[in-house]
Design a protein around this motif. Structure first.
Motif, PDB file in Angstrom:
ATOM      1  N   ARG A  75       0.506  -1.749   0.279  1.00  0.00           N
ATOM      2  CA  ARG A  75       0.202  -0.141  -0.086  1.00  0.00           C
ATOM      3  C   ARG A  75       0.921   1.186  -0.065  1.00  0.00           C
ATOM      4  NH1 ARG A  75      -3.340   0.130   4.996  1.00  0.00           N
ATOM      5  NH2 ARG A  75      -0.733   0.962   6.116  1.00  0.00           N
ATOM      6  N   ASN A  76       0.361   1.801  -1.029  1.00  0.00           N
ATOM      7  CA  ASN A  76       1.576   3.559  -0.758  1.00  0.00           C
ATOM      8  C   ASN A  76       2.294   4.055  -1.137  1.00  0.00           C
ATOM      9  OD1 ASN A  76      -1.397   4.589  -0.419  1.00  0.00           O
ATOM     10  ND2 ASN A  76      -0.846   4.787   1.834  1.00  0.00           N
ATOM     11  N   GLN A  77       3.344   2.295  -2.152  1.00  0.00           N
ATOM     12  CA  GLN A  77       4.609   1.801  -2.238  1.00  0.00           C
ATOM     13  C   GLN A  77       5.089   2.894  -3.400  1.00  0.00           C
ATOM     14  OE1 GLN A  77       6.308  -1.247  -1.546  1.00  0.00           O
ATOM     15  NE2 GLN A  77       5.679  -1.435   1.046  1.00  0.00           N
ATOM     16  N   GLU A  78       6.072   3.041  -3.968  1.00  0.00           N
ATOM     17  CA  GLU A  78       6.688   3.308  -4.988  1.00  0.00           C
ATOM     18  C   GLU A  78       6.820   2.624  -5.729  1.00  0.00           C
ATOM     19  OE1 GLU A  78       6.515   6.892  -6.085  1.00  0.00           O
ATOM     20  OE2 GLU A  78       5.982   7.177  -3.947  1.00  0.00           O
ATOM     21  N   PRO A  79       7.125   2.141  -7.191  1.00  0.00           N
ATOM     22  CA  PRO A  79       7.146   1.536  -8.268  1.00  0.00           C
ATOM     23  C   PRO A  79       9.018   0.675  -7.855  1.00  0.00           C
ATOM     24  CG  PRO A  79       6.160   3.262  -9.389  1.00  0.00           C
ATOM     25  CD  PRO A  79       6.507   4.105  -8.005  1.00  0.00           C
ATOM     26  N   GLU A  80       9.349   0.916  -7.524  1.00  0.00           N
ATOM     27  CA  GLU A  80      11.118   0.709  -6.861  1.00  0.00           C
ATOM     28  C   GLU A  80      10.650  -0.393  -5.546  1.00  0.00           C
ATOM     29  OE1 GLU A  80      10.300   3.936  -7.761  1.00  0.00           O
ATOM     30  OE2 GLU A  80      10.815   3.596  -9.812  1.00  0.00           O
ATOM     31  N   GLU A  81      10.317   0.547  -4.974  1.00  0.00           N
ATOM     32  CA  GLU A  81       9.701  -0.485  -4.159  1.00  0.00           C
ATOM     33  C   GLU A  81       9.022  -1.414  -3.875  1.00  0.00           C
ATOM     34  OE1 GLU A  81       8.493   2.543  -1.402  1.00  0.00           O
ATOM     35  OE2 GLU A  81      10.026   3.849  -0.478  1.00  0.00           O
ATOM     36  N   ILE A  82       8.195  -1.677  -4.643  1.00  0.00           N
ATOM     37  CA  ILE A  82       7.769  -2.476  -5.289  1.00  0.00           C
ATOM     38  C   ILE A  82       8.734  -3.467  -6.027  1.00  0.00           C
ATOM     39  CG2 ILE A  82       6.034  -3.869  -6.288  1.00  0.00           C
ATOM     40  CD1 ILE A  82       3.929  -0.980  -6.241  1.00  0.00           C
ATOM     41  N   LEU A  83       8.952  -3.105  -6.773  1.00  0.00           N
ATOM     42  CA  LEU A  83      10.617  -4.217  -7.260  1.00  0.00           C
ATOM     43  C   LEU A  83      11.306  -5.200  -6.434  1.00  0.00           C
ATOM     44  CD1 LEU A  83      11.524  -5.519 -10.274  1.00  0.00           C
ATOM     45  CD2 LEU A  83      12.696  -3.679 -10.297  1.00  0.00           C
ATOM     46  N   LEU A  84      11.689  -3.807  -5.381  1.00  0.00           N
ATOM     47  CA  LEU A  84      12.530  -4.391  -4.742  1.00  0.00           C
ATOM     48  C   LEU A  84      11.933  -5.933  -3.568  1.00  0.00           C
ATOM     49  CD1 LEU A  84      15.482  -4.174  -2.689  1.00  0.00           C
ATOM     50  CD2 LEU A  84      13.936  -2.898  -1.392  1.00  0.00           C
ATOM     51  N   GLN A  85      10.608  -5.369  -3.507  1.00  0.00           N
ATOM     52  CA  GLN A  85       9.952  -6.138  -2.092  1.00  0.00           C
ATOM     53  C   GLN A  85       9.627  -7.682  -3.478  1.00  0.00           C
ATOM     54  OE1 GLN A  85       8.387  -6.589   0.373  1.00  0.00           O
ATOM     55  NE2 GLN A  85       9.423  -4.263   0.712  1.00  0.00           N
ATOM     56  N   ALA A  86       9.160  -7.894  -4.374  1.00  0.00           N
ATOM     57  CA  ALA A  86       8.816  -8.853  -6.106  1.00  0.00           C
ATOM     58  C   ALA A  86      10.165  -9.272  -6.049  1.00  0.00           C
ATOM     59  CB  ALA A  86       8.329  -8.474  -6.806  1.00  0.00           C
ATOM     60  N   THR A  87      10.978  -8.994  -5.833  1.00  0.00           N
ATOM     61  CA  THR A  87      12.802  -9.396  -6.174  1.00  0.00           C
ATOM     62  C   THR A  87      13.295 -10.127  -4.346  1.00  0.00           C
ATOM     63  OG1 THR A  87      13.556  -7.630  -7.715  1.00  0.00           O
ATOM     64  CG2 THR A  87      15.385  -9.162  -6.235  1.00  0.00           C
ATOM     65  N   ARG A  88      12.948  -9.984  -3.401  1.00  0.00           N
ATOM     66  CA  ARG A  88      12.603  -9.738  -2.290  1.00  0.00           C
ATOM     67  C   ARG A  88      11.991 -11.873  -1.950  1.00  0.00           C
ATOM     68  NH1 ARG A  88      12.725  -4.689   1.978  1.00  0.00           N
ATOM     69  NH2 ARG A  88      15.121  -4.558   1.585  1.00  0.00           N
ATOM     70  N   LEU A  89      10.838 -12.045  -2.382  1.00  0.00           N
ATOM     71  CA  LEU A  89       9.857 -12.498  -2.510  1.00  0.00           C
ATOM     72  C   LEU A  89      11.166 -13.961  -3.693  1.00  0.00           C
ATOM     73  CD1 LEU A  89       6.348 -10.584  -2.693  1.00  0.00           C
ATOM     74  CD2 LEU A  89       8.112 -12.624  -0.282  1.00  0.00           C
ATOM     75  N   ARG A  90      10.982 -13.360  -5.108  1.00  0.00           N
ATOM     76  CA  ARG A  90      11.476 -14.474  -4.713  1.00  0.00           C
ATOM     77  C   ARG A  90      13.106 -15.078  -5.207  1.00  0.00           C
ATOM     78  NH1 ARG A  90      15.222 -12.430  -9.922  1.00  0.00           N
ATOM     79  NH2 ARG A  90      16.611 -12.306  -8.545  1.00  0.00           N
ATOM     80  N   ASN A  91      13.960 -14.777  -3.858  1.00  0.00           N
ATOM     81  CA  ASN A  91      14.829 -15.186  -4.415  1.00  0.00           C
ATOM     82  C   ASN A  91      14.977 -15.572  -2.087  1.00  0.00           C
ATOM     83  OD1 ASN A  91      16.376 -13.528  -5.618  1.00  0.00           O
ATOM     84  ND2 ASN A  91      16.732 -11.741  -4.758  1.00  0.00           N
ATOM     85  N   THR A  92      13.542 -15.649  -1.444  1.00  0.00           N
ATOM     86  CA  THR A  92      13.509 -16.381  -0.180  1.00  0.00           C
ATOM     87  C   THR A  92      13.503 -17.942  -0.067  1.00  0.00           C
ATOM     88  OG1 THR A  92      11.145 -15.457  -0.118  1.00  0.00           O
ATOM     89  CG2 THR A  92      13.135 -14.066   0.849  1.00  0.00           C
ATOM     90  N   LEU A  93      13.095 -17.939   0.092  1.00  0.00           N
ATOM     91  CA  LEU A  93      13.073 -20.448   0.345  1.00  0.00           C
ATOM     92  C   LEU A  93      11.323 -20.459   0.940  1.00  0.00           C
ATOM     93  CD1 LEU A  93      16.289 -21.687   1.518  1.00  0.00           C
ATOM     94  CD2 LEU A  93      15.964 -21.422  -1.098  1.00  0.00           C
TER      95      LEU A  93
END
Length: 121
Positions: A75-93
């Motif tokens: 909620r209320n996050q910038e596109p760069e922050e959302i990309l970082l969150q998606a990358t973190r979700l991809r990188n976790t086990l």
């Protein structure tokens, strides 16, 4: 840093849920226009789904091979922050967070015993 277990990516599916009219989804709508095509191209092993939920705050839901899932509110996050969150979700086990029993882990425990504040000299 890319995370795979024995060469197999653990994230199977990433669900992007958003609202097409609310202000809290402004960042995810901009992310889907600018960053999502490149993210999808860099991760061909990943199934990306978008779902429209009117009147709800946006979130990312990650579904892993070990049947676990993680949900992150964007909620209320910038596109760069959302990309970082998606990358973190991809990188976790996708494993559940385990609480450590002690503050340190060692292969050779102390012969003298552990130090405590009640220790009298």
């Amino acid at each position: 840093m890319e995370m795979a277990l024995k060469g197999v990516w653990q994230l199977q599916k990433l669900v992007i849920s958003f609202c097409d009219i609310s202000g809290s989804s402004r960042g995810i709508r901009a992310f889907m226009e600018s960053h999502l095509p490149a993210f999808k191209e860099r991760n061909p092993q990943l199934e990306l789904l978008t779902e429209l939920n009117r009147g709800r705050h946006p979130y990312l839901k990650a579904l892993y091979r070990n049947k676990n899932e993680r949900v992150v509110c964007i909620r209320n996050q910038e596109p760069e922050e959302i990309l970082l969150q998606a990358t973190r979700l991809r990188n976790t086990l996708g494993n559940k967070v385990k609480k450590l029993k002690t503050r340190h882990i060692t292969q050779n425990p102390s012969v003298q015993g552990t130090w405590t504040t009640e220790l009298k000299f």
